[in-house]
Design an enzyme around this catalytic site. Structure first.
Site, PDB file in Angstrom:
ATOM      1  N   ASP A 180       0.830  -1.208   0.000  1.00 31.65           N
ATOM      2  CA  ASP A 180       0.000   0.000   0.000  1.00 31.65           C
ATOM      3  C   ASP A 180       0.865   1.259   0.000  1.00 31.65           C
ATOM      4  O   ASP A 180       0.576   2.226  -0.717  1.00 31.65           O
ATOM      5  CB  ASP A 180      -0.905   0.018   1.232  1.00 31.65           C
ATOM      6  CG  ASP A 180      -2.194  -0.753   1.025  1.00 31.65           C
ATOM      7  OD1 ASP A 180      -2.525  -1.063  -0.130  1.00 31.65           O
ATOM      8  OD2 ASP A 180      -2.865  -1.048   2.017  1.00 31.65           O
ATOM      9  N   VAL A 181       1.908   1.256   0.819  1.00 32.94           N
ATOM     10  CA  VAL A 181       2.779   2.429   0.895  1.00 32.94           C
ATOM     11  C   VAL A 181       3.451   2.682  -0.453  1.00 32.94           C
ATOM     12  O   VAL A 181       3.479   3.817  -0.949  1.00 32.94           O
ATOM     13  CB  VAL A 181       3.831   2.252   2.007  1.00 32.94           C
ATOM     14  CG1 VAL A 181       4.868   3.371   1.953  1.00 32.94           C
ATOM     15  CG2 VAL A 181       3.162   2.229   3.380  1.00 32.94           C
TER      16      VAL A 181
END
Length: 427
Positions: A180-181
């Site tokens: 996600d990051v």
């Protein structure tokens, strides 16, 4: 001074982490980011607690710390996308914005008339960024995507953790939602690239970003090792497949990392350990030789490092020019003098918690620095202000939309929710 992106308006329809993180980075850089949230519920992460932000009395508030991770500097507008008037409001907002970020399922916004094809006709200059698990096409396109699934499906877990023949061996996810990051970061890159292209062409475009694609790209050298040799990388714990010694070592009171990247550093390591002959030993004199004789060398090094504590070795190796360091827990990270000196913690005034500590943005721009203008917003905190200022709706019209259930202007029970918070203090 104005932020680097203070000329931009961003409509953030995303939830959880990847999209919101992208929106927060753009907001930190000065963009006006309007976060559209569901009435009464908001972003999924508002309910992802405990932990919750502590209030002035030390007791937990209703504000989840997870939400605060990726939503500062945004204005929260609560709109019901299922309501025709709510849809019309979002279309009107999109007409005024430069960028839209969303992470609905493929075609999930089409039924609301908020898909790229529809909004690009309303605003041809709109950069529309869609974040999904698997992209807009392919056999998995309709599936929902989560970071944990992508770490497994995308190969990261197959190379993370100890080998199956070792205690505690087996596949292991990374301790943060790394896919996600990375996707949030790629989203920002894609948005900035599309905005740069728009400066030439005058037109916006659609960005199709998939968590799985990002995770595959994130395999980096491990992917290239496989593509070049056909050999499938295996879990190696904290060791490196191509560099030795480059891993954790036990000390008399804990653990440390030694990260030797060349033969000169290895020679200095041997000198510091009182074993200068190792640097001339045919088994260890080059990195190729050290990789081939990894097991033997690591055993010899471990015998030495267990003789003293971590602080002793770190101080000695730093003086000797050998890359090394401790393995900090999160408390130690924020107490580290370098982290403190770099201002990686920022404290912001918050309308409910009183003050909230956040992780600072690591981008350092000399002329247009990042700014911390608004704490993570309360649900619907800015609905009335945004509709009044950006769409020029009068109070009577806003009240009517509230009565119709198309919007919510204030968080329940918070009469001051429309008040802004613009105090930032670094510590």
């Amino acid at each position: 001074m104005s932020g680097a992106l203070s000329h931009l308006k961003v409509l953030d329809l995303s939830r959880v982490l990847a999209g919101p993180l992208a929106g927060q980075i753009l907001a930190d850089l000065g963009a006006e980011v309007i976060k559209v949230e569901r009435l009464g519920v908001g972003d999924d992460t508002r309910a992802w607690g405990p932990p919750y932000l502590p209030g002035a009395d030390g007791q937990p508030t209703a504000e989840a710390t997870y939400f605060a991770t990726a939503n500062r500097n945004k204005k929260s507008v609560a709109i019901d996308l299922a309501h025709p008037e709510g849809q019309a409001l979002v279309r009107a907002l999109a007409a005024e914005c430069d960028v839209l970020i969303e992470n609905f399922k493929v075609d999930g916004l089409q039924r609301y008339g908020l898909d790229h094809a529809t909004l690009s006709k309303i605003n041809p200059r709109l950069v529309y960024c869609s974040i999904t698990g698997f992209g807009q096409d392919g056999p998995y396109a309709a599936r929902a995507g989560y970071d944990f699934l992508m770490q497994g499906l995308g190969g990261l877990m197959s190379i993370t953790g100890h080998g199956g023949d070792q205690p505690g061996g087996g596949p292991m996810k990374v301790g943060v939602a790394l896919t996600d990051v990375m996707t949030g970061l790629y989203a920002v890159i894609g948005v900035l690239a599309a905005l740069s292209a728009r400066a030439v062409s005058g037109s916006g475009q659609h960005i199709d970003l998939a968590l799985l694609d990002v995770q595959v790209a994130g395999l980096a050298n491990q992917a290239m090792n496989y593509l070049s040799t056909g050999m499938v990388p295996q879990r190696m714990g904290n060791a490196h497949p191509s560099i030795v010694p480059y891993q954790d070592f036990a000390t008399a009171d804990g653990f440390m990392i030694i990260a030797v990247g060349n033969d000169g550093q290895f020679a200095r390591l041997c000198q510091a350990l009182g074993q200068p002959d190792w640097a001339e030993d045919a088994r260890f004199c080059s990195n190729v030789a050290r990789v081939a004789n990894r097991v033997e060398l690591i055993a010899l090094l471990q015998e030495q490092t267990r003789r003293h504590g971590t602080a002793h070795w770190v101080a000695l190796f730093e003086r000797s020019g050998v890359p090394c360091g401790p393995i900090n827990d999160v408390r130690q990270v924020f107490e580290d003098p370098q982290v403190v000196a770099r201002g990686m913690r920022v404290n912001m005034a918050h309308p409910v918690a009183g003050q909230v500590a956040l992780v600072a943005n690591p981008i350092r721009l000399s002329a247009t620095p990042v700014s911390y203008r608004h704490a993570p917003p309360l649900l619907g905190q800015h609905t009335r202000a945004v509709l009044r200022e950006l769409l020029q709706l009068d109070e009577a019209r806003i009240d009517a939309l509230c009565a119709a259930g198309a919007i919510a202007c204030l968080q329940d029970g918070d009469a001051d929710a429309d008040a802004d918070v613009e105090v930032a203090v670094h510590s």
